[in-house]
Design a protein around this motif. Structure first.
Motif, PDB file in Angstrom:
ATOM      1  N   ARG A  90       0.821  -1.208   0.000  1.00  0.00           N
ATOM      2  CA  ARG A  90       0.000   0.000   0.000  1.00  0.00           C
ATOM      3  C   ARG A  90       0.857   1.262   0.000  1.00  0.00           C
ATOM      4  N   SER A  91       1.981   1.199   0.713  1.00  0.00           N
ATOM      5  CA  SER A  91       2.860   2.366   0.783  1.00  0.00           C
ATOM      6  C   SER A  91       4.299   1.896   0.876  1.00  0.00           C
ATOM      7  N   LEU A  92       5.191   2.713   0.293  1.00  0.00           N
ATOM      8  CA  LEU A  92       6.614   2.397   0.284  1.00  0.00           C
ATOM      9  C   LEU A  92       7.369   3.658   0.658  1.00  0.00           C
ATOM     10  N   LEU A  93       8.066   3.603   1.784  1.00  0.00           N
ATOM     11  CA  LEU A  93       8.874   4.721   2.265  1.00  0.00           C
ATOM     12  C   LEU A  93      10.333   4.347   2.051  1.00  0.00           C
ATOM     13  N   VAL A  94      11.032   5.068   1.176  1.00  0.00           N
ATOM     14  CA  VAL A  94      12.420   4.754   0.846  1.00  0.00           C
ATOM     15  C   VAL A  94      13.318   5.783   1.510  1.00  0.00           C
ATOM     16  N   VAL A  95      14.190   5.321   2.415  1.00  0.00           N
ATOM     17  CA  VAL A  95      15.074   6.199   3.177  1.00  0.00           C
ATOM     18  C   VAL A  95      16.461   6.160   2.557  1.00  0.00           C
TER      19      VAL A  95
END
Length: 240
Positions: A90-95
């Motif tokens: 649903r969501s992808l947070l790329v750090v």
């Protein structure tokens, strides 16, 4: 047709001088993208099997639908792109700690950017993954204490060969416990490594997580000839 060799970007960073290069592979005629930090090769689009397997194996171990996922390390975008092959995401947070790397994607300099940047499920965050893992507020600067269903990490060469000395603490039980608090119960931590399976690190994982495994990912190496291998570790937080 592209030039036989082109340096697409070069910038100084806190870790050293980082450069993005594109060259034409003489055997296939395909464009190869490479990232160097000073004189060390960090990654190449010739070898993407390990990065793809990190997403595939990590998310295969994750339960639930939908999934909220963190990727530590943007690079050329292969792990982030592969994560979207799982329809549950649903969501992808790329750090990403290196701002130039985020800039490459925002400027469309690498192939994966055309698929990642326009996707509203994906956010690229400039930050130190290791510092955020230590911080009780977690990875999402817009939502303190947010938890995720999976954290996929590909930054250091391995738990024993780190880019910065301070990164090493994450791979010890205390550091892994701090990371685990950012996961839902039953959430997955997965790690890419360029070294063979490490029993000491597996033991550290086993102190914090359940079902800790080391998966060997083999692939053809046209540069050295024969077969090379990466390791992908997967482990789950306990469920109540």
């Amino acid at each position: 047709m592209s030039a036989r060799f082109e340096e697409l970007d070069w910038q100084p960073t806190d870790l050293g001088e980082i450069s993005l290069r594109r060259r034409r592979d003489p055997s296939s005629g395909a464009d190869v993208y490479e990232v160097k930090l000073d004189d060390d090769f960090l990654m190449s689009s010739l070898f993407t099997e390990g990065e793809v397997a990190l997403a595939r194996l990590g998310l295969a171990a994750a339960s639930g639908d939908p999934l909220d996922v963190v990727v530590g390390g943007l690079g050329l975008g292969w792990t982030a792109e592969a994560a979207f092959q799982d329809p549950r995401v649903r969501s992808l947070l790329v750090v990403e700690a290196l701002e130039p790397v985020i800039g490459w994607h925002e400027r469309g300099l690498v192939p994966a950017s055309a698929r990642l940047v326009p996707d509203t499920r994906c956010r690229l965050v400039h930050g130190d993954f290791f510092a955020l893992a230590e911080d009780p507020r977690g990875f999402d600067p817009d939502s303190a204490h947010r938890r995720f269903h999976a954290v996929l990490l590909d930054i250091d060469h391995s738990p024993r060969h780190v880019l910065r000395p301070g990164n090493a603490a994450l791979y010890e039980p205390a550091g892994l416990r701090r990371l685990a608090r950012h996961l839902h119960p039953g959430g997955v931590f997965a790690l890419w490594s360029d070294d063979p399976p490490d029993e000491r690190f597996l033991s550290a994982l086993g102190e914090v997580f359940q079902d800790a495994e080391a998966h060997t990912v083999r692939f053809d190496n046209p540069v050295l000839g024969g077969t090379s291998a990466n390791t992908v570790y997967t482990a789950r937080t306990p469920q109540p």
